[in-house]
Write a protein that holds these residues in place. Structure first.
Motif, PDB file in Angstrom:
ATOM      1  N   MET A 186       0.813  -1.228   0.080  1.00  0.00           N
ATOM      2  CA  MET A 186      -0.103   0.059  -0.085  1.00  0.00           C
ATOM      3  C   MET A 186       0.712   1.273  -0.003  1.00  0.00           C
ATOM      4  N   GLN A 187       0.527   2.252  -0.806  1.00  0.00           N
ATOM      5  CA  GLN A 187       1.217   3.382  -0.827  1.00  0.00           C
ATOM      6  C   GLN A 187       1.049   4.042   0.031  1.00  0.00           C
ATOM      7  N   ASN A 188       2.043   5.192   0.689  1.00  0.00           N
ATOM      8  CA  ASN A 188       1.815   6.129   1.553  1.00  0.00           C
ATOM      9  C   ASN A 188       0.974   7.432   1.129  1.00  0.00           C
ATOM     10  N   PRO A 189      -0.272   7.704   1.763  1.00  0.00           N
ATOM     11  CA  PRO A 189      -1.295   8.683   1.239  1.00  0.00           C
ATOM     12  C   PRO A 189      -0.359  10.065   1.432  1.00  0.00           C
ATOM     13  N   PHE A 190       0.410  10.260   2.039  1.00  0.00           N
ATOM     14  CA  PHE A 190       0.899  11.707   2.511  1.00  0.00           C
ATOM     15  C   PHE A 190       2.015  12.062   1.716  1.00  0.00           C
ATOM     16  N   LYS A 191       2.107  13.352   1.214  1.00  0.00           N
ATOM     17  CA  LYS A 191       3.287  13.801   0.747  1.00  0.00           C
ATOM     18  C   LYS A 191       3.424  15.171   1.253  1.00  0.00           C
ATOM     19  N   PHE A 192       4.797  15.585   1.556  1.00  0.00           N
ATOM     20  CA  PHE A 192       4.975  16.627   2.401  1.00  0.00           C
ATOM     21  C   PHE A 192       5.527  17.942   1.269  1.00  0.00           C
ATOM     22  N   TYR A 193       5.340  19.070   1.554  1.00  0.00           N
ATOM     23  CA  TYR A 193       5.596  20.140   0.854  1.00  0.00           C
ATOM     24  C   TYR A 193       6.381  21.159   1.892  1.00  0.00           C
ATOM     25  N   ILE A 194       7.108  22.063   0.948  1.00  0.00           N
ATOM     26  CA  ILE A 194       7.798  23.304   1.550  1.00  0.00           C
ATOM     27  C   ILE A 194       7.190  24.354   0.596  1.00  0.00           C
ATOM     28  N   TYR A 195       6.654  25.382   1.109  1.00  0.00           N
ATOM     29  CA  TYR A 195       6.156  26.523   0.504  1.00  0.00           C
ATOM     30  C   TYR A 195       6.199  27.702   1.212  1.00  0.00           C
ATOM     31  N   GLU A 196       7.203  28.691   0.623  1.00  0.00           N
ATOM     32  CA  GLU A 196       7.276  30.124   1.326  1.00  0.00           C
ATOM     33  C   GLU A 196       7.822  29.872   2.881  1.00  0.00           C
ATOM     34  N   GLU A 197       8.735  29.044   3.174  1.00  0.00           N
ATOM     35  CA  GLU A 197       9.330  28.663   4.295  1.00  0.00           C
ATOM     36  C   GLU A 197       8.364  28.093   5.476  1.00  0.00           C
ATOM     37  N   ALA A 198       7.359  27.412   4.926  1.00  0.00           N
ATOM     38  CA  ALA A 198       6.259  26.741   5.843  1.00  0.00           C
ATOM     39  C   ALA A 198       6.410  25.239   5.299  1.00  0.00           C
ATOM     40  N   ALA A 199       5.952  24.241   6.411  1.00  0.00           N
ATOM     41  CA  ALA A 199       5.731  23.007   5.937  1.00  0.00           C
ATOM     42  C   ALA A 199       4.508  22.617   5.617  1.00  0.00           C
ATOM     43  N   TYR A 200       3.929  21.725   4.763  1.00  0.00           N
ATOM     44  CA  TYR A 200       2.557  21.271   4.412  1.00  0.00           C
ATOM     45  C   TYR A 200       2.682  19.827   4.317  1.00  0.00           C
ATOM     46  N   ILE A 201       1.462  19.261   4.866  1.00  0.00           N
ATOM     47  CA  ILE A 201       1.346  17.727   4.465  1.00  0.00           C
ATOM     48  C   ILE A 201      -0.024  17.574   3.513  1.00  0.00           C
ATOM     49  N   TYR A 202       0.120  16.661   2.695  1.00  0.00           N
ATOM     50  CA  TYR A 202      -1.190  16.482   1.642  1.00  0.00           C
ATOM     51  C   TYR A 202      -1.494  15.214   1.805  1.00  0.00           C
ATOM     52  N   ASP A 203      -2.764  15.222   2.104  1.00  0.00           N
ATOM     53  CA  ASP A 203      -3.396  13.710   2.569  1.00  0.00           C
ATOM     54  C   ASP A 203      -4.060  13.345   1.081  1.00  0.00           C
ATOM     55  N   SER A 204      -3.512  12.646   0.543  1.00  0.00           N
ATOM     56  CA  SER A 204      -4.097  12.084  -0.895  1.00  0.00           C
ATOM     57  C   SER A 204      -5.577  11.267  -0.815  1.00  0.00           C
ATOM     58  N   ASN A 205      -5.826  10.808   0.275  1.00  0.00           N
ATOM     59  CA  ASN A 205      -7.173   9.871   0.567  1.00  0.00           C
ATOM     60  C   ASN A 205      -8.322  11.162   0.641  1.00  0.00           C
ATOM     61  N   GLN A 206      -7.886  12.176   1.526  1.00  0.00           N
ATOM     62  CA  GLN A 206      -8.871  13.269   1.634  1.00  0.00           C
ATOM     63  C   GLN A 206      -8.884  14.340   0.584  1.00  0.00           C
ATOM     64  N   LYS A 207      -7.819  14.519  -0.349  1.00  0.00           N
ATOM     65  CA  LYS A 207      -7.475  15.539  -1.276  1.00  0.00           C
ATOM     66  C   LYS A 207      -7.359  16.931  -0.513  1.00  0.00           C
ATOM     67  N   ARG A 208      -6.856  16.858   0.520  1.00  0.00           N
ATOM     68  CA  ARG A 208      -6.502  18.108   1.378  1.00  0.00           C
ATOM     69  C   ARG A 208      -5.213  18.279   1.956  1.00  0.00           C
ATOM     70  N   ILE A 209      -4.840  19.606   1.990  1.00  0.00           N
ATOM     71  CA  ILE A 209      -3.615  19.984   2.349  1.00  0.00           C
ATOM     72  C   ILE A 209      -3.584  20.736   3.858  1.00  0.00           C
ATOM     73  N   PHE A 210      -2.870  20.521   4.728  1.00  0.00           N
ATOM     74  CA  PHE A 210      -2.429  21.030   5.963  1.00  0.00           C
ATOM     75  C   PHE A 210      -1.222  21.536   6.226  1.00  0.00           C
ATOM     76  N   LYS A 211      -1.352  22.908   6.880  1.00  0.00           N
ATOM     77  CA  LYS A 211      -0.199  23.499   7.249  1.00  0.00           C
ATOM     78  C   LYS A 211       0.380  22.761   8.700  1.00  0.00           C
TER      79      LYS A 211
END
Length: 67
Positions: free
Chosen positions: A1-26
């Protein structure tokens, strides 16, 4: 099973993307929050995808000590 989370850096802040919910959180020590739709699109298009460790470092969560 593939990990549903991806992590991003944008404008010096970190975000987590939940591909199951199709939502991103700071991620953060002082503030964790939902992200508005317009900003979400910018993060997914222009943010730098990073690994979990880098996202935790940028957000400051790596400095928390579990009790």
């Amino acid at each position: 099973m593939q990990n549903p989370f991806k992590f991003y850096i944008y404008e010096e802040a970190a975000y987590i993307y939940d591909s199951n919910q199709k939502r991103i959180f700071k991620m953060g020590v002082d503030e964790s929050a939902d992200v508005d739709g317009e900003i979400e699109a910018l993060i997914l298009e222009s943010g730098e995808e990073v690994d979990k460790e880098k996202a935790w470092e940028v957000s400051g969560l790596d400095k928390l000590n579990p009790v």
